[in-house]
Motif scaffolding. Structure first.
Motif, PDB file in Angstrom:
ATOM      1  N   VAL A 139       0.828  -1.206   0.000  1.00  0.00           N
ATOM      2  CA  VAL A 139       0.000   0.000   0.000  1.00  0.00           C
ATOM      3  C   VAL A 139       0.863   1.258   0.000  1.00  0.00           C
ATOM      4  CG1 VAL A 139      -1.666   1.316   1.360  1.00  0.00           C
ATOM      5  CG2 VAL A 139      -1.969  -1.140   1.075  1.00  0.00           C
ATOM      6  N   LYS A 140       1.901   1.290   0.849  1.00  0.00           N
ATOM      7  CA  LYS A 140       2.717   2.496   0.987  1.00  0.00           C
ATOM      8  C   LYS A 140       3.583   2.762  -0.231  1.00  0.00           C
ATOM      9  CE  LYS A 140       2.863   2.313   6.040  1.00  0.00           C
ATOM     10  NZ  LYS A 140       3.714   2.198   7.249  1.00  0.00           N
ATOM     11  N   THR A 141       3.932   1.714  -0.974  1.00  0.00           N
ATOM     12  CA  THR A 141       4.722   1.905  -2.189  1.00  0.00           C
ATOM     13  C   THR A 141       3.854   2.154  -3.414  1.00  0.00           C
ATOM     14  OG1 THR A 141       4.815  -0.508  -2.490  1.00  0.00           O
ATOM     15  CG2 THR A 141       6.654   0.546  -1.329  1.00  0.00           C
ATOM     16  N   GLY A 142       2.531   2.152  -3.247  1.00  0.00           N
ATOM     17  CA  GLY A 142       1.636   2.445  -4.354  1.00  0.00           C
ATOM     18  C   GLY A 142       1.379   1.277  -5.284  1.00  0.00           C
ATOM     19  N   GLN A 143       1.761   0.068  -4.894  1.00  0.00           N
ATOM     20  CA  GLN A 143       1.508  -1.087  -5.744  1.00  0.00           C
ATOM     21  C   GLN A 143       0.039  -1.467  -5.761  1.00  0.00           C
ATOM     22  OE1 GLN A 143       4.806  -3.343  -3.655  1.00  0.00           O
ATOM     23  NE2 GLN A 143       5.171  -4.053  -5.745  1.00  0.00           N
ATOM     24  N   VAL A 144      -0.653  -1.270  -4.645  1.00  0.00           N
ATOM     25  CA  VAL A 144      -2.094  -1.504  -4.563  1.00  0.00           C
ATOM     26  C   VAL A 144      -2.730  -0.303  -3.881  1.00  0.00           C
ATOM     27  CG1 VAL A 144      -1.915  -4.023  -4.526  1.00  0.00           C
ATOM     28  CG2 VAL A 144      -1.887  -2.749  -2.380  1.00  0.00           C
ATOM     29  N   THR A 145      -4.038  -0.208  -4.000  1.00  0.00           N
ATOM     30  CA  THR A 145      -4.798   0.885  -3.407  1.00  0.00           C
ATOM     31  C   THR A 145      -5.544   0.378  -2.187  1.00  0.00           C
ATOM     32  OG1 THR A 145      -5.078   1.908  -5.581  1.00  0.00           O
ATOM     33  CG2 THR A 145      -6.540   2.652  -3.830  1.00  0.00           C
ATOM     34  N   ALA A 146      -5.487   1.140  -1.117  1.00  0.00           N
ATOM     35  CA  ALA A 146      -6.248   0.815   0.089  1.00  0.00           C
ATOM     36  C   ALA A 146      -7.622   1.472   0.004  1.00  0.00           C
ATOM     37  CB  ALA A 146      -5.508   1.288   1.334  1.00  0.00           C
ATOM     38  N   PHE A 147      -8.617   0.809   0.574  1.00  0.00           N
ATOM     39  CA  PHE A 147      -9.991   1.299   0.551  1.00  0.00           C
ATOM     40  C   PHE A 147     -10.541   1.319   1.972  1.00  0.00           C
ATOM     41  CE2 PHE A 147      -9.235  -0.507  -3.618  1.00  0.00           C
ATOM     42  CZ  PHE A 147      -9.785   0.440  -4.474  1.00  0.00           C
ATOM     43  N   GLN A 148     -11.543   2.187   2.160  1.00  0.00           N
ATOM     44  CA  GLN A 148     -12.165   2.303   3.477  1.00  0.00           C
ATOM     45  C   GLN A 148     -13.227   1.243   3.713  1.00  0.00           C
ATOM     46  OE1 GLN A 148     -13.673   6.222   4.275  1.00  0.00           O
ATOM     47  NE2 GLN A 148     -11.731   7.253   3.846  1.00  0.00           N
ATOM     48  N   ASP A 149     -13.877   0.764   2.672  1.00  0.00           N
ATOM     49  CA  ASP A 149     -14.994  -0.159   2.826  1.00  0.00           C
ATOM     50  C   ASP A 149     -14.732  -1.417   2.019  1.00  0.00           C
ATOM     51  OD1 ASP A 149     -15.077   1.153   0.422  1.00  0.00           O
ATOM     52  OD2 ASP A 149     -17.260   1.177   0.285  1.00  0.00           O
ATOM     53  N   ASP A 150     -15.552  -2.436   2.284  1.00  0.00           N
ATOM     54  CA  ASP A 150     -15.384  -3.717   1.602  1.00  0.00           C
ATOM     55  C   ASP A 150     -16.032  -3.741   0.232  1.00  0.00           C
ATOM     56  OD1 ASP A 150     -18.007  -3.668   2.374  1.00  0.00           O
ATOM     57  OD2 ASP A 150     -17.936  -5.486   3.596  1.00  0.00           O
ATOM     58  N   ARG A 151     -16.606  -2.633  -0.204  1.00  0.00           N
ATOM     59  CA  ARG A 151     -17.101  -2.511  -1.579  1.00  0.00           C
ATOM     60  C   ARG A 151     -16.088  -1.827  -2.476  1.00  0.00           C
ATOM     61  NH1 ARG A 151     -20.710   0.802  -2.451  1.00  0.00           N
ATOM     62  NH2 ARG A 151     -21.330  -0.124  -4.439  1.00  0.00           N
ATOM     63  N   PHE A 152     -14.972  -1.402  -1.891  1.00  0.00           N
ATOM     64  CA  PHE A 152     -13.870  -0.792  -2.634  1.00  0.00           C
ATOM     65  C   PHE A 152     -14.332   0.448  -3.396  1.00  0.00           C
ATOM     66  CE2 PHE A 152     -13.727  -5.484  -2.795  1.00  0.00           C
ATOM     67  CZ  PHE A 152     -12.746  -5.702  -1.854  1.00  0.00           C
ATOM     68  N   SER A 153     -15.100   1.281  -2.710  1.00  0.00           N
ATOM     69  CA  SER A 153     -15.658   2.478  -3.344  1.00  0.00           C
ATOM     70  C   SER A 153     -14.991   3.763  -2.885  1.00  0.00           C
ATOM     71  CB  SER A 153     -17.170   2.568  -3.061  1.00  0.00           C
ATOM     72  OG  SER A 153     -17.411   2.657  -1.667  1.00  0.00           O
ATOM     73  N   ILE A 154     -14.282   3.733  -1.729  1.00  0.00           N
ATOM     74  CA  ILE A 154     -13.660   4.950  -1.194  1.00  0.00           C
ATOM     75  C   ILE A 154     -12.168   4.693  -1.031  1.00  0.00           C
ATOM     76  CG2 ILE A 154     -13.691   6.676   0.643  1.00  0.00           C
ATOM     77  CD1 ILE A 154     -16.484   5.749   1.366  1.00  0.00           C
ATOM     78  N   PRO A 155     -11.327   5.151  -1.960  1.00  0.00           N
ATOM     79  CA  PRO A 155      -9.874   4.946  -1.809  1.00  0.00           C
ATOM     80  C   PRO A 155      -9.319   5.764  -0.642  1.00  0.00           C
ATOM     81  CG  PRO A 155     -10.487   5.508  -4.077  1.00  0.00           C
ATOM     82  CD  PRO A 155     -11.669   5.797  -3.237  1.00  0.00           C
ATOM     83  N   MET A 156      -8.255   5.261  -0.064  1.00  0.00           N
ATOM     84  CA  MET A 156      -7.584   5.933   1.045  1.00  0.00           C
ATOM     85  C   MET A 156      -6.219   6.422   0.588  1.00  0.00           C
ATOM     86  SD  MET A 156      -8.448   3.374   4.230  1.00  0.00           S
ATOM     87  CE  MET A 156      -7.507   4.407   5.370  1.00  0.00           C
ATOM     88  N   PRO A 157      -5.881   7.690   0.836  1.00  0.00           N
ATOM     89  CA  PRO A 157      -4.527   8.160   0.507  1.00  0.00           C
ATOM     90  C   PRO A 157      -3.484   7.434   1.348  1.00  0.00           C
ATOM     91  CG  PRO A 157      -6.034   9.999   0.915  1.00  0.00           C
ATOM     92  CD  PRO A 157      -6.736   8.761   1.360  1.00  0.00           C
ATOM     93  N   VAL A 158      -2.254   7.435   0.842  1.00  0.00           N
ATOM     94  CA  VAL A 158      -1.181   6.729   1.546  1.00  0.00           C
ATOM     95  C   VAL A 158      -0.899   7.377   2.898  1.00  0.00           C
ATOM     96  CG1 VAL A 158       1.246   6.060   1.422  1.00  0.00           C
ATOM     97  CG2 VAL A 158      -0.171   5.962  -0.625  1.00  0.00           C
ATOM     98  N   ASN A 159      -0.960   8.718   2.953  1.00  0.00           N
ATOM     99  CA  ASN A 159      -0.687   9.379   4.236  1.00  0.00           C
ATOM    100  C   ASN A 159      -1.741   9.062   5.279  1.00  0.00           C
ATOM    101  OD1 ASN A 159      -2.732  10.753   2.999  1.00  0.00           O
ATOM    102  ND2 ASN A 159      -1.874  12.776   3.278  1.00  0.00           N
TER     103      ASN A 159
END
Length: 338
Positions: A147-167
């Motif tokens: 996640v921190k290296t930008g290889q994948v995107t983190a999400f807030q929910d299990d529907r993967f609708s709200i991406p989370m910034p790395v910071n």
């Protein structure tokens, strides 16, 4: 003549008194509502703790922030071959492409949510504390690095609708902050400044993971498929000032198909024979070599609730999860005739 002058003077005085009384009635005084001007002295303004507003617990000394311990992302590769055999082919591994499933052939489909307790004996490989040329081998560290290296995107929910910034992920997974004094080199009793340090995030504090998967029966191939959709990292919440668990909260979700190429680069710890530890994390999940229990499903769940929301007893909740597993298994078995 003298009486006329006295009478006219008396009338004049009476008129002056009447004018003053009428003027006083038109402009009444408001002594009770008068406000004192606000003072500009900051020492007289106090906060809720009965302290001045400009109260400084550090006595005006400079404060520096040391962020060197927020994240340990340094990977120190071995300068020599650390194995007696060649393992260079690991980096060339790629996951197998999923078999395409048509919507018209999906005769049965249900979503299931599972939780993995990493403290169970079967799940001990998830907590393998070692470092290799590709970094930490602990599973949570693998997810955080991706996640921190930008290889994948983190999400807030299990529907993967709200991406989370790395910071934001770094803030959620940062360690506790601590303020330490910096003493003078000439006088060890004199404090020159204060330093705010933040401890490195302890991946061992994550004791649970959550999986979202979908079970699909494909009538073209006449078999049941299980496709993992996402992996959630759970944070254990404790009752204040105690070691009793209050529940869990989700730190972030990752989309599992995005993680598959990364998981093929990491081998799973084999406690019996490291020479045969050629099983990758992607193969472990596809082979379902982990222990888990069902916490939610879409079967007979119109309210979209977790099992623990309508079954409070933990033992009965585990039995209800096994009941969901039996329903999926029996659906496939009942399609066959012997």
């Amino acid at each position: 003549m003298k009486s006329i002058v006295l009478k006219s003077g008396f009338c004049f005085l009476l008129a002056v008194v009447l004018v003053k009384e009428s003027d006083a009635q038109r402009r009444p005084t408001r002594r009770g509502n008068t406000q004192q001007p606000a003072t500009n002295n900051p020492t007289q303004q106090t906060n809720n703790n009965n302290r001045p507003a400009n109260y400084d617990p550090y006595g005006g000394l400079p404060i520096t922030v040391d962020s060197s311990g927020i994240a340990d992302t340094i990977i120190r590769k071995s300068l020599r071959n650390d194995n007696a055999y060649d393992k260079s082919s690991i980096n060339a591994r790629t996951p197998l492409v999923y078999e395409h499933l048509r919507a018209d052939d999906a005769l049965f489909a249900e979503k299931v949510w599972r939780e993995l307790d990493l403290r169970e004996k079967m799940n001990q490989p998830f907590r393998y504390e070692a470092r290799d040329d590709n970094g930490s081998q602990m599973f949570v560290d693998i997810l955080l690095k991706a996640v921190k290296t930008g290889q994948v995107t983190a999400f807030q929910d299990d529907r993967f609708s709200i991406p989370m910034p790395v910071n934001e992920v770094e803030l959620l997974t940062s360690g506790t902050a601590d303020t330490t004094p910096v003493y003078s080199l000439t006088d060890m009793t004199k404090i020159e400044s204060y330093k705010v340090t933040r401890a490195t995030f302890d991946a061992k504090s994550v004791t649970k993971l959550r999986l979202k998967e979908e079970w699909v029966f494909d009538r073209e191939s006449s078999r049941m498929f299980c496709r993992i959709l996402g992996i959630g990292v759970l944070k254990t919440e404790y009752i204040p000032n105690t070691n009793k668990e209050r529940g869990t909260s989700t730190l972030f979700w990752v989309y599992y198909p995005d993680m598959r190429p990364i998981l093929t680069k990491y081998e799973v710890y084999n406690p019996k024979n490291m020479g045969q530890s050629r099983l990758t994390w992607e193969e472990l999940f596809e082979s379902r070599m982990f222990s888990s229990y069902i916490t939610k499903s879409t079967i007979d769940n119109a309210a979209n609730r977790n099992i623990r929301q309508y079954i409070k007893d933990p033992i009965l909740a585990l039995l209800e999860g096994d009941n969901v597993k039996d329903k999926i298994f029996n659906y496939e078995q009942d399609l066959w005739s012997y």
